[in-house]
Design an enzyme around this catalytic site. Structure first.
Site, PDB file in Angstrom:
ATOM      1  N   ASP B  66       0.830  -1.180  -0.110  1.00 21.33           N
ATOM      2  CA  ASP B  66      -0.113  -0.086  -0.208  1.00 21.33           C
ATOM      3  C   ASP B  66       0.815   1.225   0.023  1.00 21.33           C
ATOM      4  O   ASP B  66       0.345   2.502  -0.179  1.00 21.33           O
ATOM      5  CB  ASP B  66      -1.036   0.049   1.013  1.00 21.33           C
ATOM      6  CG  ASP B  66      -0.285   0.091   2.571  1.00 21.33           C
ATOM      7  OD1 ASP B  66       0.654  -1.142   2.617  1.00 21.33           O
ATOM      8  OD2 ASP B  66      -0.930   0.431   3.484  1.00 21.33           O
ATOM      9  N   HIS B  67       2.236   1.077  -0.011  1.00 22.80           N
ATOM     10  CA  HIS B  67       3.206   2.214  -0.164  1.00 22.80           C
ATOM     11  C   HIS B  67       3.930   2.189  -1.341  1.00 22.80           C
ATOM     12  O   HIS B  67       4.792   3.172  -1.573  1.00 22.80           O
ATOM     13  CB  HIS B  67       3.797   2.473   1.119  1.00 22.80           C
ATOM     14  CG  HIS B  67       3.036   2.448   2.580  1.00 22.80           C
ATOM     15  ND1 HIS B  67       3.388   3.775   3.024  1.00 22.80           N
ATOM     16  CD2 HIS B  67       2.296   1.557   3.187  1.00 22.80           C
ATOM     17  CE1 HIS B  67       2.383   3.491   4.243  1.00 22.80           C
ATOM     18  NE2 HIS B  67       1.898   2.357   4.216  1.00 22.80           N
TER      19      HIS B  67
END
Lengths: 309, 309
Positions: B66-67
């Protein structure tokens, strides 16, 4: 007994705000087959109500980012949501090696992934279950690429309820009729086709993106009910299409026409056309009138055709 | 002379339709620094008008999808749009190895990527240009992770126009004043601070996600103007926050308070809160009133504070 295509994205490589790159999902008898996985595909699956736990097979056509970069997030999310049953991914090499190198990102996955490397040079069956088969189709692109042909198997015979009542068929006779046999009574033959029928004609769908015009594709998708064929460009960009291994809308329509397809869906639209895909559809319809734009969120149902005698 | 943060996404790992995972961009004097690259970041950059050709440095905090999963599409798009100048990517190991394994996907990139592996165990400077420095900050997460502290350098002295006119300063005297020297005239000293001034106080921004509460972070971000600190959970989920290496809104506010930060932006919201981030903001404001929600599209400007004497 669904046979239904949902378009999740139809943009090509350059990002367009509000549009998603290539991905679609085929629902065959309530089992969901994802074809390509452009960036954001996991959100599109949720947006269009596809049940992730019924997604067991993913087919990737080729290793270009606009067909692939959503796979990593999807694989990760399936783990976060507690999946335990295997996921099968069909793709050209070297996807498995790439995924292996990302192991630190997937180290705590609670489910196994089984990779199936697809030979992009040969038309060959790569998947089979009770209801259907999938065949890989060589495409003509800048990198190894294959399309996929999904075909229902011939369904088993049903025995007509009317015939059962009218002829007072015994259980043995019903079983025999289901197996395609005639019934012999008092030396007379009741032909199988009088009492048994196929509930529907097997349906088929082919996904062909990315590819230049290809006679191999025409042959492979002969008689298909629904053909998704890329139409990245209009004919005014025919030279660019050829140089980049893509098709014009007219070429997509030509494939559909030569293959005797029933309907054509076009997609993988170049960002230059923004929302003006109607122009591409019009170009295709001059050659193949049953052409439709594969806009994200569109659903193409292939209804079962009864073949009762 | 901008010093401006734009939030591109603040969702955490589970996808939420309409929300983007972690990414933000800091504009320092019209140079753009991307921090984290959740899936879809390239579209968010376009949506919020960030000029891609001015994006030369990307800072990744840790290797969770998610990063990170938006990095591949962005790198690819930068190539497709004709970039030729280098892109620098700062990230913990083994990002470079992962990117190398994806070489078939990036084989025709027209620009070089330079990887800088960040040590997540030490507070140390990792970047410097004329205007600013970036320091890595060890975070406390389930995997090696670091935050980043962006700090303007002390700007050169300006000489007051009034003083130039009033005292009829010569070119040599102006140069001397710019270099911090007093002016000596007829045996009398005109002190530097009467004629020269700093145009603004150096500004600072720290990005800390993902992390549990950490005293190392408190020390590292002491006196920061703007602190982005994750607040994945409310305090009702404190046990879950601890177990997963995340913070509650109260803990984020405690860091801001203990560090003497000026403003706090919270983000990396768990999907369980959907659009109800106000509750997390309220919780944080009980400890640190200057707390703001880091919703995607929000812009946090750090205005230059003049220090004219």
């Amino acid at each position: 007994m669904n046979f239904r295509l949902t378009i999740l994205g139809s943009a090509s490589a350059l990002p367009v705000v509000g549009k998603y790159p290539t991905a679609c999902v085929l629902d065959v008898h309530e089992q969901f087959f994802l074809i390509d996985a452009g960036e954001g595909v996991q959100k599109q699956l949720i947006r269009y109500g596809i049940p992730l736990h019924k997604l067991n097979n993913i087919f990737i056509t080729h290793l270009h980012g606009d067909h692939l970069f959503g796979l990593f997030g999807l694989v990760s999310t399936l783990g976060l949501t507690g999946r335990e049953h295997p996921l099968h991914i069909y793709a050209p090499a070297p996807l498995e090696r790439i995924m292996d190198s990302m192991d630190p990102l997937f180290s705590d996955m609670p489910y196994p992934i089984e990779y199936h490397t697809v030979d992009t040079e040969r038309c060959e069956p790569i998947f089979e279950n009770k209801a259907m088969t999938v065949t890989a189709i060589p495409l003509s692109h800048r990198v190894p690429a294959c399309g996929y042909l999904f075909r229902e198997k011939i369904p088993p015979l049903n025995v007509s309820k009317d015939a059962i009542t009218e002829l007072s068929l015994t259980l043995e006779e019903i079983c025999a009729a289901k197996n395609g046999l005639d019934i012999i009574r008092d030396g007379k033959t009741i032909p199988n086709e009088r009492i048994a029928y196929r509930p529907y004609e097997p349906r088929s769908f082919a996904f062909c993106s990315d590819t230049a015009y290809s006679e191999t594709v025409v042959d492979a998708v002969h008689g298909v009910d629904l053909l998704y064929h890329e139409a990245t460009f209009a004919s005014t960009e025919a030279e660019r299409a050829e140089r980049t291994g893509h098709s014009t809308a007219r070429q997509a329509a030509t494939v559909a026409s030569q293959a005797g397809a029933e309907r054509l869906v076009i997609g993988h639209f170049s960002s230059r056309y923004k929302d003006n895909h109607e122009m591409l559809v019009q170009e295709a319809r001059e050659v193949f009138p049953e052409t439709y734009p594969g806009e994200q969120g569109c659903v193409f149902e292939i209804k079962a055709k009864c073949v009762r005698h």
